[in-house]
Design a protein around this motif. Structure first.
Motif, PDB file in Angstrom:
ATOM      1  N   TYR A  95      14.707  32.088 -10.698  1.00  0.00           N
ATOM      2  CA  TYR A  95      13.766  31.797  -9.620  1.00  0.00           C
ATOM      3  C   TYR A  95      14.004  30.367  -9.117  1.00  0.00           C
ATOM      4  O   TYR A  95      14.106  29.430  -9.915  1.00  0.00           O
ATOM      5  CB  TYR A  95      12.333  31.960 -10.107  1.00  0.00           C
ATOM      6  N   TYR A  96      14.058  30.251  -7.802  1.00  0.00           N
ATOM      7  CA  TYR A  96      14.362  28.973  -7.170  1.00  0.00           C
ATOM      8  C   TYR A  96      13.248  28.575  -6.208  1.00  0.00           C
ATOM      9  O   TYR A  96      12.784  29.384  -5.392  1.00  0.00           O
ATOM     10  CB  TYR A  96      15.671  29.045  -6.387  1.00  0.00           C
ATOM     11  N   CYS A  97      12.880  27.337  -6.286  1.00  0.00           N
ATOM     12  CA  CYS A  97      11.941  26.755  -5.336  1.00  0.00           C
ATOM     13  C   CYS A  97      12.718  26.178  -4.152  1.00  0.00           C
ATOM     14  O   CYS A  97      13.808  25.615  -4.331  1.00  0.00           O
ATOM     15  CB  CYS A  97      11.147  25.659  -6.041  1.00  0.00           C
ATOM     16  N   ASN A  98      12.151  26.325  -2.976  1.00  0.00           N
ATOM     17  CA  ASN A  98      12.785  25.810  -1.761  1.00  0.00           C
ATOM     18  C   ASN A  98      11.724  25.151  -0.898  1.00  0.00           C
ATOM     19  O   ASN A  98      10.644  25.719  -0.706  1.00  0.00           O
ATOM     20  CB  ASN A  98      13.448  26.974  -1.021  1.00  0.00           C
ATOM     21  N   VAL A  99      12.026  23.958  -0.390  1.00  0.00           N
ATOM     22  CA  VAL A  99      11.095  23.284   0.511  1.00  0.00           C
ATOM     23  C   VAL A  99      11.748  23.149   1.881  1.00  0.00           C
ATOM     24  O   VAL A  99      12.912  22.753   1.973  1.00  0.00           O
ATOM     25  CB  VAL A  99      10.654  21.911  -0.037  1.00  0.00           C
ATOM     26  N   VAL A 100      11.032  23.531   2.894  1.00  0.00           N
ATOM     27  CA  VAL A 100      11.491  23.394   4.275  1.00  0.00           C
ATOM     28  C   VAL A 100      10.733  22.241   4.899  1.00  0.00           C
ATOM     29  O   VAL A 100       9.500  22.275   4.989  1.00  0.00           O
ATOM     30  CB  VAL A 100      11.259  24.683   5.085  1.00  0.00           C
ATOM     31  N   TRP A 101      11.468  21.232   5.303  1.00  0.00           N
ATOM     32  CA  TRP A 101      10.833  20.052   5.860  1.00  0.00           C
ATOM     33  C   TRP A 101      10.476  20.250   7.328  1.00  0.00           C
ATOM     34  O   TRP A 101      11.054  21.119   8.000  1.00  0.00           O
ATOM     35  CB  TRP A 101      11.762  18.843   5.716  1.00  0.00           C
ATOM     36  N   GLY A 102       9.583  19.438   7.806  1.00  0.00           N
ATOM     37  CA  GLY A 102       9.159  19.554   9.189  1.00  0.00           C
ATOM     38  C   GLY A 102      10.276  19.338  10.191  1.00  0.00           C
ATOM     39  O   GLY A 102      10.226  19.863  11.300  1.00  0.00           O
ATOM     40  N   TYR A 103      11.300  18.608   9.809  1.00  0.00           N
ATOM     41  CA  TYR A 103      12.409  18.346  10.718  1.00  0.00           C
ATOM     42  C   TYR A 103      13.545  19.349  10.561  1.00  0.00           C
ATOM     43  O   TYR A 103      14.619  19.184  11.127  1.00  0.00           O
ATOM     44  CB  TYR A 103      12.920  16.918  10.540  1.00  0.00           C
ATOM     45  N   GLY A 104      13.330  20.379   9.729  1.00  0.00           N
ATOM     46  CA  GLY A 104      14.266  21.493   9.691  1.00  0.00           C
ATOM     47  C   GLY A 104      15.160  21.585   8.480  1.00  0.00           C
ATOM     48  O   GLY A 104      15.653  22.664   8.148  1.00  0.00           O
ATOM     49  N   ARG A 105      15.399  20.504   7.795  1.00  0.00           N
ATOM     50  CA  ARG A 105      16.266  20.564   6.616  1.00  0.00           C
ATOM     51  C   ARG A 105      15.521  21.236   5.474  1.00  0.00           C
ATOM     52  O   ARG A 105      14.283  21.247   5.462  1.00  0.00           O
ATOM     53  CB  ARG A 105      16.654  19.150   6.221  1.00  0.00           C
ATOM     54  N   ASP A 106      16.271  21.771   4.523  1.00  0.00           N
ATOM     55  CA  ASP A 106      15.616  22.294   3.345  1.00  0.00           C
ATOM     56  C   ASP A 106      16.333  21.826   2.087  1.00  0.00           C
ATOM     57  O   ASP A 106      17.495  21.428   2.111  1.00  0.00           O
ATOM     58  CB  ASP A 106      15.492  23.824   3.385  1.00  0.00           C
ATOM     59  N   ASP A 107      15.608  21.860   0.987  1.00  0.00           N
ATOM     60  CA  ASP A 107      16.138  21.462  -0.309  1.00  0.00           C
ATOM     61  C   ASP A 107      15.753  22.500  -1.351  1.00  0.00           C
ATOM     62  O   ASP A 107      14.725  23.173  -1.222  1.00  0.00           O
ATOM     63  CB  ASP A 107      15.602  20.092  -0.726  1.00  0.00           C
ATOM     64  N   TRP A 108      16.569  22.571  -2.421  1.00  0.00           N
ATOM     65  CA  TRP A 108      16.390  23.572  -3.460  1.00  0.00           C
ATOM     66  C   TRP A 108      16.136  22.948  -4.814  1.00  0.00           C
ATOM     67  O   TRP A 108      16.656  21.864  -5.124  1.00  0.00           O
ATOM     68  CB  TRP A 108      17.642  24.443  -3.563  1.00  0.00           C
ATOM     69  N   GLY A 109      15.351  23.657  -5.609  1.00  0.00           N
ATOM     70  CA  GLY A 109      15.204  23.291  -6.997  1.00  0.00           C
ATOM     71  C   GLY A 109      16.385  23.783  -7.808  1.00  0.00           C
ATOM     72  O   GLY A 109      17.257  24.497  -7.305  1.00  0.00           O
ATOM     73  N   GLN A 110      16.369  23.428  -9.103  1.00  0.00           N
ATOM     74  CA  GLN A 110      17.504  23.751  -9.963  1.00  0.00           C
ATOM     75  C   GLN A 110      17.460  25.187 -10.482  1.00  0.00           C
ATOM     76  O   GLN A 110      18.446  25.690 -11.008  1.00  0.00           O
ATOM     77  CB  GLN A 110      17.553  22.773 -11.155  1.00  0.00           C
ATOM     78  N   GLY A 111      16.330  25.830 -10.321  1.00  0.00           N
ATOM     79  CA  GLY A 111      16.187  27.207 -10.788  1.00  0.00           C
ATOM     80  C   GLY A 111      15.604  27.271 -12.181  1.00  0.00           C
ATOM     81  O   GLY A 111      15.817  26.388 -13.009  1.00  0.00           O
ATOM     82  N   THR A 112      14.849  28.331 -12.421  1.00  0.00           N
ATOM     83  CA  THR A 112      14.284  28.571 -13.741  1.00  0.00           C
ATOM     84  C   THR A 112      14.422  30.063 -14.036  1.00  0.00           C
ATOM     85  O   THR A 112      14.201  30.904 -13.162  1.00  0.00           O
ATOM     86  CB  THR A 112      12.818  28.103 -13.821  1.00  0.00           C
ATOM     87  N   GLN A 113      14.794  30.376 -15.263  1.00  0.00           N
ATOM     88  CA  GLN A 113      15.092  31.760 -15.616  1.00  0.00           C
ATOM     89  C   GLN A 113      13.842  32.494 -16.084  1.00  0.00           C
ATOM     90  O   GLN A 113      13.074  31.977 -16.905  1.00  0.00           O
ATOM     91  CB  GLN A 113      16.151  31.795 -16.708  1.00  0.00           C
ATOM     92  N   VAL A 114      13.660  33.684 -15.554  1.00  0.00           N
ATOM     93  CA  VAL A 114      12.579  34.567 -15.976  1.00  0.00           C
ATOM     94  C   VAL A 114      13.202  35.856 -16.499  1.00  0.00           C
ATOM     95  O   VAL A 114      13.979  36.498 -15.791  1.00  0.00           O
ATOM     96  CB  VAL A 114      11.617  34.865 -14.811  1.00  0.00           C
ATOM     97  N   THR A 115      12.854  36.201 -17.726  1.00  0.00           N
ATOM     98  CA  THR A 115      13.354  37.431 -18.340  1.00  0.00           C
ATOM     99  C   THR A 115      12.174  38.272 -18.773  1.00  0.00           C
ATOM    100  O   THR A 115      11.323  37.798 -19.534  1.00  0.00           O
ATOM    101  CB  THR A 115      14.253  37.130 -19.534  1.00  0.00           C
ATOM    102  N   VAL A 116      12.125  39.498 -18.266  1.00  0.00           N
ATOM    103  CA  VAL A 116      11.054  40.426 -18.628  1.00  0.00           C
ATOM    104  C   VAL A 116      11.683  41.538 -19.457  1.00  0.00           C
ATOM    105  O   VAL A 116      12.439  42.359 -18.944  1.00  0.00           O
ATOM    106  CB  VAL A 116      10.361  40.994 -17.385  1.00  0.00           C
ATOM    107  N   SER A 117      11.355  41.540 -20.722  1.00  0.00           N
ATOM    108  CA  SER A 117      11.985  42.489 -21.630  1.00  0.00           C
ATOM    109  C   SER A 117      11.130  42.666 -22.870  1.00  0.00           C
ATOM    110  O   SER A 117      10.456  41.739 -23.318  1.00  0.00           O
ATOM    111  CB  SER A 117      13.374  41.982 -22.031  1.00  0.00           C
ATOM    112  N   SER A 118      11.177  43.873 -23.409  1.00  0.00           N
ATOM    113  CA  SER A 118      10.473  44.130 -24.660  1.00  0.00           C
ATOM    114  C   SER A 118      11.416  43.931 -25.846  1.00  0.00           C
ATOM    115  O   SER A 118      10.996  44.077 -27.003  1.00  0.00           O
ATOM    116  CB  SER A 118       9.895  45.545 -24.663  1.00  0.00           C
TER     117      SER A 118
END
Length: 118
Positions: A95-118
């Motif tokens: 899962y990655y976070c993304n921010v869209v700035w008011g002037y149009g550029r965007d930046d990304w987070g480093q990502g975090t892993q989600v595992t759903v398993s029994s």
């Protein structure tokens, strides 16, 4: 350089819950929107949820009713959360976070892993 700091991923059983967070040092007024994406192995990155400056929200059909995006504003710091309930194995992804700035550029987070398993 803008830094987005993500946290909250992990291993959870089907039906369980996790809360992801993403913090950015910025004023909320400089941000147009914040988004969560995910990418499962072998698949394209997909938009999961979005919250705009005006707090309008969007959810992918696959997560509607189970995931909730929210935002906390502090002085020069904005944190976006993704509360994930009733998790399914198909929610397994980076899962990655993304921010869209008011002037149009965007930046990304480093990502975090989600595992759903029994």
């Amino acid at each position: 350089q803008v830094q987005l700091v993500e946290s909250g991923g992990g291993l959870v059983q089907p039906g369980g819950s996790l809360r992801l967070s993403c913090a950015v040092s910025a004023s909320v007024f400089s941000i147009y929107a914040m988004r969560w994406y995910r990418q499962a192995p072998g698949k394209q990155r997909e938009l999961v949820a979005r919250i705009t400056r005006d707090a309008d929200t969007f959810y992918a059909d696959s997560v509607k009713g189970r995931f909730t995006i929210s935002r906390e504003n502090a002085k020069n710091r904005v944190t976006v959360y993704l509360q994930m309930n009733s998790l399914k194995p198909e929610d397994t992804a980076d899962y990655y976070c993304n921010v869209v700035w008011g002037y149009g550029r965007d930046d990304w987070g480093q990502g975090t892993q989600v595992t759903v398993s029994s």
